[in-house]
Write an enzyme that holds these catalytic residues in place. Structure first.
Site, PDB file in Angstrom:
ATOM      1  N   HIS A  70       0.842  -1.198   0.000  1.00  0.00           N
ATOM      2  CA  HIS A  70       0.000   0.000   0.000  1.00  0.00           C
ATOM      3  C   HIS A  70       0.875   1.246   0.000  1.00  0.00           C
ATOM      4  O   HIS A  70       2.094   1.181   0.142  1.00  0.00           O
ATOM      5  CB  HIS A  70      -0.997  -0.003   1.165  1.00  0.00           C
ATOM      6  CG  HIS A  70      -0.379   0.053   2.529  1.00  0.00           C
ATOM      7  ND1 HIS A  70       0.316   1.144   3.003  1.00  0.00           N
ATOM      8  CD2 HIS A  70      -0.369  -0.848   3.545  1.00  0.00           C
ATOM      9  CE1 HIS A  70       0.717   0.924   4.232  1.00  0.00           C
ATOM     10  NE2 HIS A  70       0.330  -0.282   4.583  1.00  0.00           N
ATOM     11  N   ASP A  76      -5.485   4.908   9.425  1.00  0.00           N
ATOM     12  CA  ASP A  76      -5.869   4.334  10.711  1.00  0.00           C
ATOM     13  C   ASP A  76      -7.052   3.389  10.529  1.00  0.00           C
ATOM     14  O   ASP A  76      -7.871   3.577   9.617  1.00  0.00           O
ATOM     15  CB  ASP A  76      -6.284   5.431  11.693  1.00  0.00           C
ATOM     16  CG  ASP A  76      -5.109   6.275  12.156  1.00  0.00           C
ATOM     17  OD1 ASP A  76      -3.963   5.796  12.051  1.00  0.00           O
ATOM     18  OD2 ASP A  76      -5.345   7.395  12.636  1.00  0.00           O
ATOM     19  N   TYR A 114      -8.579  15.052   2.602  1.00  0.00           N
ATOM     20  CA  TYR A 114      -9.377  14.367   3.617  1.00  0.00           C
ATOM     21  C   TYR A 114     -10.646  15.147   3.937  1.00  0.00           C
ATOM     22  O   TYR A 114     -10.681  16.373   3.848  1.00  0.00           O
ATOM     23  CB  TYR A 114      -8.589  14.217   4.924  1.00  0.00           C
ATOM     24  CG  TYR A 114      -7.337  13.389   4.833  1.00  0.00           C
ATOM     25  CD1 TYR A 114      -7.362  12.017   5.094  1.00  0.00           C
ATOM     26  CD2 TYR A 114      -6.113  13.968   4.502  1.00  0.00           C
ATOM     27  CE1 TYR A 114      -6.205  11.258   5.022  1.00  0.00           C
ATOM     28  CE2 TYR A 114      -4.951  13.209   4.428  1.00  0.00           C
ATOM     29  CZ  TYR A 114      -5.002  11.858   4.687  1.00  0.00           C
ATOM     30  OH  TYR A 114      -3.852  11.110   4.615  1.00  0.00           O
ATOM     31  N   TYR A 174      -0.415  14.753   9.783  1.00  0.00           N
ATOM     32  CA  TYR A 174      -1.300  14.006  10.671  1.00  0.00           C
ATOM     33  C   TYR A 174      -2.554  14.837  10.937  1.00  0.00           C
ATOM     34  O   TYR A 174      -2.500  15.862  11.612  1.00  0.00           O
ATOM     35  CB  TYR A 174      -0.595  13.641  11.979  1.00  0.00           C
ATOM     36  CG  TYR A 174       0.373  12.505  11.810  1.00  0.00           C
ATOM     37  CD1 TYR A 174      -0.044  11.183  11.955  1.00  0.00           C
ATOM     38  CD2 TYR A 174       1.699  12.741  11.455  1.00  0.00           C
ATOM     39  CE1 TYR A 174       0.833  10.132  11.763  1.00  0.00           C
ATOM     40  CE2 TYR A 174       2.587  11.694  11.265  1.00  0.00           C
ATOM     41  CZ  TYR A 174       2.148  10.391  11.420  1.00  0.00           C
ATOM     42  OH  TYR A 174       3.024   9.346  11.222  1.00  0.00           O
ATOM     43  N   LEU A 226     -13.034  10.286   9.831  1.00  0.00           N
ATOM     44  CA  LEU A 226     -11.962  10.666   8.912  1.00  0.00           C
ATOM     45  C   LEU A 226     -12.059   9.824   7.649  1.00  0.00           C
ATOM     46  O   LEU A 226     -12.098   8.594   7.711  1.00  0.00           O
ATOM     47  CB  LEU A 226     -10.587  10.469   9.564  1.00  0.00           C
ATOM     48  CG  LEU A 226      -9.371  10.835   8.700  1.00  0.00           C
ATOM     49  CD1 LEU A 226      -9.386  12.319   8.341  1.00  0.00           C
ATOM     50  CD2 LEU A 226      -8.074  10.486   9.433  1.00  0.00           C
TER      51      LEU A 226
END
EC number: 5.4.99.25
Length: 309
Positions: free
Chosen positions: A43, A48, A76, A179, A200
């Site tokens: 990947h 997460d 995101y 992050y 998320l």
């Protein structure tokens, strides 16, 4: 003696997986590898378990170019739960503080502006970054705090979507290594109420289109249907793959005659008329413009090979 290890298929390409909730990136990677019967898979930047969305998976020779996706921009959609701060900065962490005095007078443009542009970010202790060969989250679970170096990140775009009750929804376009949980934790402190990530989803990696994403359920259904009908699922699965060079389409193309490409394949630098002045390039061969690898134009104008098929 153990059973002989079964060799997978030599299948090459990039799958845009829509990672489901609750599974680690490695979990879904192994599932995809088995469904495709691929001999190699990797990947291109972990999500997460509590995150969903685009996870490009490189199969076969495409794994040679996965680093270029690791280095690419990401987009995101995130929902911050205001008023609650956790030790992991997400919903499954232990509650550190809870506050009821949440400001609802607006989006607090100053707080959002402070996260736009370039900055230095200290990675969370609850991250997969490694220290002395061990992920930081393993130290954190033992109550050990490790010094972490701040890293340069860039938030190209931070869009306010909605604010309902204690939920603040944002869309963030950012550089590699950013992050989102840390951004939300910092934002909560700036707003004076604390915050953690309750939702998320990764919408985009590089320039890959979101409408090409496929789910594990879709892949599993293809395989199970083929098995029930006693036929191979390979053709149907392979049709979902994007070409290997889709990972590097942002690099300018240098097209080589087959005779010139032969020198580069042997590791010899060559000068190519009309090539860019310097930097990384995507190399194709012949009139068919078959992708054969990535190279670098040096200061002297010579083309040197990097990752190669």
């Amino acid at each position: 003696m153990g059973r002989p290890r079964r060799r997978g298929r030599d299948i090459n390409g990039v799958l845009l997986l829509d990672k489901p909730l609750g599974l680690s990136s490695n979990d879904v990677l192994q599932k995809v590898k088995r469904l495709f019967s691929a001999n190699r898979a990797g990947h291109t930047g972990a999500l997460d378990p509590l995150a969903t969305g685009m996870l490009p998976i490189c199969l076969g020779e495409a794994t040679k170019f996965s680093q270029f996706l690791l280095d690419s921009d990401k987009r995101y959609r995130v929902v911050a739960r205001l008023g609650q701060r956790t030790n992991t900065s997400h919903a499954e962490g232990a509650l550190i503080s809870e506050r009821e005095d949440i400001c609802h007078t607006g989006t607090d443009d100053a707080a959002l502006d402070s996260h736009r542009g370039s900055s230095q970010q200290v990675p969370s202790m609850y991250s997969a970054l490694k220290h002395q060969g061990k992920p930081l989250y393993e130290y954190a679970r033992q109550g050990i705090e490790v010094d972490r170096e701040a890293r340069s990140i860039t938030v190209y775009e931070l869009l306010f979507i909605r604010w309902e009750g204690n939920d603040l929804e944002l869309e963030i376009h950012c550089s590699k290594g950013t992050y989102i949980r840390t951004i939300i934790d910092d934002l909560g402190e700036l707003l004076g109420c604390g915050a953690h990530v309750s939702y998320l989803r990764r919408l985009q990696v590089a320039t890959y289109p979101s409408d090409r994403m496929v789910t594990l359920e879709q892949l599993t259904a293809i395989v199970e249907t083929a098995q029930a009908e006693e036929r191979s699922p390979n053709a149907e699965l392979d049709a979902l793959l994007l070409p290997m060079d889709s990972a590097v389409l942002n690099f300018p193309e240098v097209n080589l005659l087959p005779t010139v490409a032969a020198y580069v394949k042997q590791g010899q630098p060559v000068h190519v008329a009309g090539a860019p002045g310097e930097g990384m390039v995507r190399i194709t061969e012949g009139e068919e413009r078959n992708f054969i690898g990535i190279g670098t134009i040096a200061e002297d104008g010579a083309l040197h090979r990097n990752a190669w098929l």
